[in-house]
Design a protein around this motif. Structure first.
Motif, PDB file in Angstrom:
ATOM      1  N   GLY A  29      29.596  22.031 -45.117  1.00  0.00           N
ATOM      2  CA  GLY A  29      29.791  20.601 -45.200  1.00  0.00           C
ATOM      3  C   GLY A  29      28.669  19.733 -44.690  1.00  0.00           C
ATOM      4  O   GLY A  29      28.882  18.552 -44.465  1.00  0.00           O
ATOM      5  N   ASP A  30      27.467  20.253 -44.513  1.00  0.00           N
ATOM      6  CA  ASP A  30      26.397  19.429 -43.952  1.00  0.00           C
ATOM      7  C   ASP A  30      26.121  18.174 -44.774  1.00  0.00           C
ATOM      8  O   ASP A  30      26.002  17.097 -44.228  1.00  0.00           O
ATOM      9  N   PHE A  31      25.995  18.298 -46.097  1.00  0.00           N
ATOM     10  CA  PHE A  31      25.699  17.134 -46.926  1.00  0.00           C
ATOM     11  C   PHE A  31      26.472  17.181 -48.235  1.00  0.00           C
ATOM     12  O   PHE A  31      25.969  16.818 -49.278  1.00  0.00           O
ATOM     13  N   GLU A  32      27.724  17.624 -48.175  1.00  0.00           N
ATOM     14  CA  GLU A  32      28.490  17.802 -49.398  1.00  0.00           C
ATOM     15  C   GLU A  32      28.713  16.498 -50.161  1.00  0.00           C
ATOM     16  O   GLU A  32      28.855  16.514 -51.374  1.00  0.00           O
ATOM     17  N   ALA A  33      28.727  15.363 -49.503  1.00  0.00           N
ATOM     18  CA  ALA A  33      28.939  14.102 -50.212  1.00  0.00           C
ATOM     19  C   ALA A  33      27.707  13.687 -51.000  1.00  0.00           C
ATOM     20  O   ALA A  33      27.798  12.892 -51.920  1.00  0.00           O
ATOM     21  N   VAL A  34      26.552  14.204 -50.646  1.00  0.00           N
ATOM     22  CA  VAL A  34      25.314  13.856 -51.331  1.00  0.00           C
ATOM     23  C   VAL A  34      24.982  14.894 -52.388  1.00  0.00           C
ATOM     24  O   VAL A  34      24.725  14.589 -53.537  1.00  0.00           O
ATOM     25  N   GLN A  85      15.983  10.255 -49.342  1.00  0.00           N
ATOM     26  CA  GLN A  85      17.194   9.852 -50.059  1.00  0.00           C
ATOM     27  C   GLN A  85      18.113   9.105 -49.103  1.00  0.00           C
ATOM     28  O   GLN A  85      18.278   9.528 -47.956  1.00  0.00           O
ATOM     29  N   PRO A  86      18.728   8.047 -49.572  1.00  0.00           N
ATOM     30  CA  PRO A  86      19.658   7.312 -48.706  1.00  0.00           C
ATOM     31  C   PRO A  86      20.946   8.099 -48.494  1.00  0.00           C
ATOM     32  O   PRO A  86      21.378   8.850 -49.369  1.00  0.00           O
ATOM     33  N   LEU A  87      21.520   7.940 -47.332  1.00  0.00           N
ATOM     34  CA  LEU A  87      22.821   8.527 -47.023  1.00  0.00           C
ATOM     35  C   LEU A  87      23.798   7.373 -46.881  1.00  0.00           C
ATOM     36  O   LEU A  87      23.661   6.543 -45.990  1.00  0.00           O
ATOM     37  N   GLY A  88      24.779   7.334 -47.772  1.00  0.00           N
ATOM     38  CA  GLY A  88      25.666   6.187 -47.878  1.00  0.00           C
ATOM     39  C   GLY A  88      26.732   6.053 -46.820  1.00  0.00           C
ATOM     40  O   GLY A  88      27.162   4.952 -46.518  1.00  0.00           O
ATOM     41  N   GLN A 121      27.612  11.180 -42.906  1.00  0.00           N
ATOM     42  CA  GLN A 121      26.381  11.842 -43.344  1.00  0.00           C
ATOM     43  C   GLN A 121      25.214  11.470 -42.433  1.00  0.00           C
ATOM     44  O   GLN A 121      24.408  12.331 -42.075  1.00  0.00           O
ATOM     45  N   ARG A 122      25.116  10.215 -42.064  1.00  0.00           N
ATOM     46  CA  ARG A 122      24.040   9.788 -41.155  1.00  0.00           C
ATOM     47  C   ARG A 122      24.184  10.454 -39.790  1.00  0.00           C
ATOM     48  O   ARG A 122      23.190  10.834 -39.168  1.00  0.00           O
ATOM     49  N   SER A 138      22.082  14.852 -36.083  1.00  0.00           N
ATOM     50  CA  SER A 138      22.241  16.080 -35.298  1.00  0.00           C
ATOM     51  C   SER A 138      21.033  17.007 -35.439  1.00  0.00           C
ATOM     52  O   SER A 138      20.861  17.925 -34.643  1.00  0.00           O
ATOM     53  N   TYR A 139      20.171  16.774 -36.441  1.00  0.00           N
ATOM     54  CA  TYR A 139      18.952  17.564 -36.619  1.00  0.00           C
ATOM     55  C   TYR A 139      17.837  17.117 -35.679  1.00  0.00           C
ATOM     56  O   TYR A 139      16.792  17.749 -35.626  1.00  0.00           O
ATOM     57  N   GLY A 140      18.025  16.009 -34.987  1.00  0.00           N
ATOM     58  CA  GLY A 140      17.034  15.538 -34.027  1.00  0.00           C
ATOM     59  C   GLY A 140      16.267  14.332 -34.535  1.00  0.00           C
ATOM     60  O   GLY A 140      16.353  13.945 -35.706  1.00  0.00           O
ATOM     61  N   ALA A 141      15.509  13.732 -33.624  1.00  0.00           N
ATOM     62  CA  ALA A 141      14.726  12.539 -33.941  1.00  0.00           C
ATOM     63  C   ALA A 141      13.748  12.852 -35.066  1.00  0.00           C
ATOM     64  O   ALA A 141      13.117  13.906 -35.092  1.00  0.00           O
ATOM     65  N   GLY A 142      13.634  11.942 -36.004  1.00  0.00           N
ATOM     66  CA  GLY A 142      12.678  12.096 -37.091  1.00  0.00           C
ATOM     67  C   GLY A 142      13.183  12.908 -38.265  1.00  0.00           C
ATOM     68  O   GLY A 142      12.446  13.093 -39.246  1.00  0.00           O
ATOM     69  N   ALA A 143      14.419  13.421 -38.228  1.00  0.00           N
ATOM     70  CA  ALA A 143      14.960  14.171 -39.362  1.00  0.00           C
ATOM     71  C   ALA A 143      15.163  13.234 -40.547  1.00  0.00           C
ATOM     72  O   ALA A 143      15.620  12.102 -40.386  1.00  0.00           O
ATOM     73  N   VAL A 144      14.793  13.699 -41.739  1.00  0.00           N
ATOM     74  CA  VAL A 144      14.867  12.889 -42.954  1.00  0.00           C
ATOM     75  C   VAL A 144      15.527  13.708 -44.056  1.00  0.00           C
ATOM     76  O   VAL A 144      15.111  14.846 -44.322  1.00  0.00           O
ATOM     77  N   TYR A 145      16.555  13.152 -44.702  1.00  0.00           N
ATOM     78  CA  TYR A 145      17.172  13.801 -45.852  1.00  0.00           C
ATOM     79  C   TYR A 145      16.328  13.480 -47.079  1.00  0.00           C
ATOM     80  O   TYR A 145      16.033  12.316 -47.357  1.00  0.00           O
TER      81      TYR A 145
END
Length: 178
Positions: free
Chosen positions: A76-81, A143-146, A150-151, A156-163
């Motif tokens: 379920g990490d990014f299932e909505a995206v 990519q935006p996270l709506g 999700q945000r 939780s991946y730490g500072a500077g994490a980008v999807y």
């Protein structure tokens, strides 16, 4: 799974299997900070998933690089995206002693070719440890996270994490997914 990468001998590309876990974790420890080293149990769960598309490169019987990839994010990490037409790149690492030999590109090309042949249309990942520029050179864009959940997961991946995501070319002989 068929592989399409051209590799310098004696490097061999193949599917990641359970007996590779000790070598995979050694590669991870050599490449990442302590906060990014995963457990053998976590990787074993991923390997057991039917969504698994992970690869390793080995030299002289030892894993020198790997790419952990899945047809969609696990747990379920990014299932909505990410939808069912998305290849999720969870992790990629090359031993520092093997850097500069085109091994990462070989892993990426092989997994992208396989995914395109399967009809997948997108690939996504979470960029960490300042790797965003590297991924941008390979066609990925932020990519935006709506939604807030999700945000929160991304944070939780730490500072500077980008999807990030990237559209893939679909193989000509693959019927559209629908």
């Amino acid at each position: 799974m068929t592989f399409s990468a051209t590799l310098p001998p004696p490097v061999r590309l193949r599917a990641l299997v359970h007996p590779d876990l000790a070598d995979l974790l050694a590669v991870q420890r050599a490449c990442y900070g302590p906060g990014f080293v995963e457990t053998a149990a976590g990787f074993a769960r991923r390997l057991a998933s039917p969504a698994n598309c992970s690869l390793v490169l080995e030299r002289d019987g030892q894993v020198c690089a790997y790419l952990a990839a899945y047809r969609s994010p696990l747990h379920g990490d990014f299932e909505a995206v990410s939808q069912g037409d998305t290849l999720y790149l969870h992790d990629m690492a090359v031993l520092p002693t093997c850097a500069g030999q085109g091994l990462a590109q070989a892993l990426l090309k092989s997994v992208w070719d396989h995914a395109a042949a399967q009809g997948l249309r997108h690939t996504a990942l979470v960029s960490v440890q300042g790797s965003q520029t590297y991924w941008e050179r390979h066609g990925y864009a932020q990519q935006p996270l709506g939604d807030a959940a999700q945000r929160e997961r991304l944070a939780s991946y730490g500072a500077g994490a980008v999807y990030m995501g990237r559209a893939m070319a679909v193989a000509a002989n693959t019927p559209p997914m629908g």
